[in-house]
Design a protein around this motif. Structure first.
Motif, short mmCIF file in Angstrom:
data_model
loop_
_atom_site.label_atom_id
_atom_site.label_comp_id
_atom_site.label_asym_id
_atom_site.label_seq_id
_atom_site.Cartn_x
_atom_site.Cartn_y
_atom_site.Cartn_z
N SER A 344 0.82 -1.21 0.00
CA SER A 344 0.00 0.00 0.00
C SER A 344 0.85 1.26 0.00
N ALA A 345 1.96 1.25 0.71
CA ALA A 345 2.83 2.43 0.70
C ALA A 345 3.65 2.43 -0.59
N GLU A 346 4.20 3.59 -0.93
CA GLU A 346 5.03 3.69 -2.13
C GLU A 346 6.48 3.83 -1.69
N GLU A 347 7.37 3.05 -2.28
CA GLU A 347 8.80 3.16 -1.94
C GLU A 347 9.63 3.33 -3.20
N ASN A 348 10.78 3.93 -3.05
CA ASN A 348 11.67 4.16 -4.18
C ASN A 348 12.07 2.89 -4.91
N GLY A 349 12.24 1.83 -4.15
CA GLY A 349 12.71 0.59 -4.77
C GLY A 349 11.63 -0.19 -5.49
N ASP A 350 10.37 0.31 -5.49
CA ASP A 350 9.27 -0.49 -6.05
C ASP A 350 9.47 -0.80 -7.53
N ALA A 351 9.97 0.20 -8.27
CA ALA A 351 10.14 -0.03 -9.72
C ALA A 351 11.10 -1.19 -9.95
N ALA A 352 12.18 -1.21 -9.19
CA ALA A 352 13.17 -2.29 -9.36
C ALA A 352 12.56 -3.63 -8.95
#
Ligand code: AMP
Ligand code: MG
Length: 495
Positions: A344-352
């Motif tokens: 649910s939260a958004e993190e910088n590493g999500d794309a990777a």
């Protein structure tokens, strides 16, 4: 049966269509009628028996208030511009207004030649008709914007393809049939005035809130780009390959349209193609975002004369909108993937994390020694939710190889930073990750039976795909991919 037509396109858009009529059908017989959709549209079939419905939806009993027309459009097909396509095998009967005020086109597909048929027969075979019915109903149940099927009728006549097939007609319901190719037709042949008229009609019909924008045509471009980004993201999230994303098959309403060679990926491969005519893989699974970008650039070009006429400076705005598409797409796509993965939260590493998942899904299952066959796309996301519930069985059953096992560890570590309860998270994942999709081998078997006169497997499969999220024990087989040694699945365009 009264449909209660109110034909705004016919009334307001003279010059954008040509009158047409249905060909005679020798023995119309009802194959399927969508009572659920009829109810949503406010269509009351009381008093109309199957024979009456068959004649109506074969175009043989034309209601007095219908205004049958074939729409003009152009389109880029596999990258090449064809200045005139148009409804070559479709007949718009008119528009109906549902009880909630929403307006819908009622169109017969396969009802015979029109002035746009070129060398085609204007007909459709039973297989493609029932396929579009089934897959569009599945898409609707999956919450994806789509045209829908109200009825399928057998004509009693044969249509000749690579061999002869029973002929059929689909009644397609769409919020409109205005395509990117419609704009391209009028831009190519008539210029700014016609484009502006089509744009104003489209805005009034679909997006009335845009009418007061400083430059409504630019606002239309922006809005349609947003809808198409969302649409293609939902296709990717389901493993759906549209298969023929030509600009004439892109509806400005943002609905999935033209179920020809479409199919769902089972054993994952990013370059998966099903269409027999897509030799270059132009419309492969993973190319769909790039094609969306390309198609929206063509839409912008077609709108440009109208955008420029309001304010020449807005041409730059149109360019900027098109250039921003990859970022805009990715933002929506990542949001969708987070939901699929229970984040649910958004993190910088999500794309990777997301990119790594797709690479891992493509890696051969098991110990990596076997065929280059990836993991079943649909079952994988359900297995993740089961894993969260403390049941690692479904994931183990997919024989994850080294890459997927490593990815699973990263996902678990990422989840540890989320707040909230795991059971609730697993339940939320199961609400966005379907268990039942129209599996290619199931669809094929159902269509073969229908062509041989047995509708029962098709009816059963339709029931399954209309309930995509909730596991039911008697439906266990419908959730399974085909055996790995099955022949590669091929789909065909011609309906
Ligand atoms: P599609 O690839 O299905 O989107 O169709 C592309 C174009 O070919 C459209 O203009 C269709 O109307 C036309 N078309 C496809 N099949 C036929 C057919 N059997 N008869 C006439 N026109 C057709
Ligand atoms: Mg088409």
């Amino acid at each position: 049966m009264k449909l209660g037509f109110d034909n705004s396109f016919h009334r307001e858009m003279a010059g954008f269509y040509t009158p047409a009529e249905a060909a005679p059908a020798s023995a119309p017989a009802l194959l399927a009628f969508n009572d659920l959709l009829a109810a949503r549209l406010g269509i009351d079939r009381a008093g109309a028996d199957d024979a009456a419905l068959a004649r109506l939806f074969a175009g043989q009993d034309m209601p007095d208030d219908a205004a049958p027309i074939a729409l003009a459009y152009a389109g880029h097909q596999f990258g090449h511009f064809t200045p005139q396509l148009g409804d070559g095998r479709a007949l718009l009967l008119g528009e109906i207004i549902a009880p909630d005020g929403a307006r819908f086109d009622v169109q017969l597909k396969g009802s015979g030649p029109t002035p746009f048929s070129r060398n085609g027969d204007g007909k459709a075979a039973i297989g493609p008709v029932l396929r579009e019915y089934l897959v569009s109903e599945a898409m609707a149940a999956l919450g994806v914007p789509t045209t829908r099927a109200l009825a399928a009728v057998a004509t009693g006549d044969r249509v000749q393809r690579e061999r002869g097939h029973p002929g059929a007609i689909l009644t397609r319901i769409a919020s409109s049939h205005i395509r990117v190719g419609s704009f391209q037709f009028f831009a190519a042949h008539f210029g700014a005035g016609h484009v502006e008229r089509l744009s104003r009609y489209s805005i009034a019909r679909h997006f009335p809130e845009l009418a007061d924008s400083a430059n409504p045509h630019l606002a239309l471009l922006d809005w349609v780009i947003g809808l198409q980004c969302a649409l293609v993201a939902s296709w990717l999230g389901l493993g759906f390959v549209h298969g023929v994303m030509n600009t004439d098959n892109v509806a400005i309403s943002g609905e999935t349209i033209d179920y020809g060679p479409c199919a769902f990926v089972d054993h994952f491969a990013v370059n998966r193609v099903f269409s027999s005519i897509d030799a270059q893989g132009r419309y492969a699974y993973g190319r769909q975002p790039q094609i969306l970008h390309w198609n929206m650039a063509r839409f912008a070009e077609a709108l440009l004369p109208a955008i420029h006429a309001v304010d020449p400076a807005d041409v730059e705005g149109a360019k900027a909108l098109v250039e921003a598409i990859p970022d805009r797409f990715r933002a929506g796509w990542h949001e969708q993937m987070r939901a699929k993965l229970g984040l649910s939260a958004e993190e910088n590493g999500d794309a990777a994390l997301i990119d790594a998942l797709f690479a891992a899904l493509e890696a051969p299952v098991g110990d990596g020694g076997g065929e280059g066959e990836g993991t079943d796309f649909t079952l994988f996301f359900r297995a993740l939710a089961a894993d969260l519930r403390g049941d690692p069985g479904p994931l183990a059953a997919l024989s994850p190889g080294e890459a997927l096992t490593r990815w699973h560890g990263e996902w678990r570590a990422r989840l540890a930073r989320e707040s909230g309860d795991e059971a609730a998270r697993a339940a939320a994942m199961d609400r966005v990750n379907p268990l039942y999709i129209p599996r290619n081998h199931q669809v094929e078997a159902a269509l073969a039976a229908a062509e041989a006169g047995d509708m029962a497997p098709w009816v059963a499969l339709l029931d399954v795909v209309r309930h995509p999220y909730e596991a039911r024990a008697p439906w266990a087989d419908y959730a399974l991919p085909p055996p790995r040694d099955a022949a590669p699945y091929r789909t065909f365009c011609g309906t």
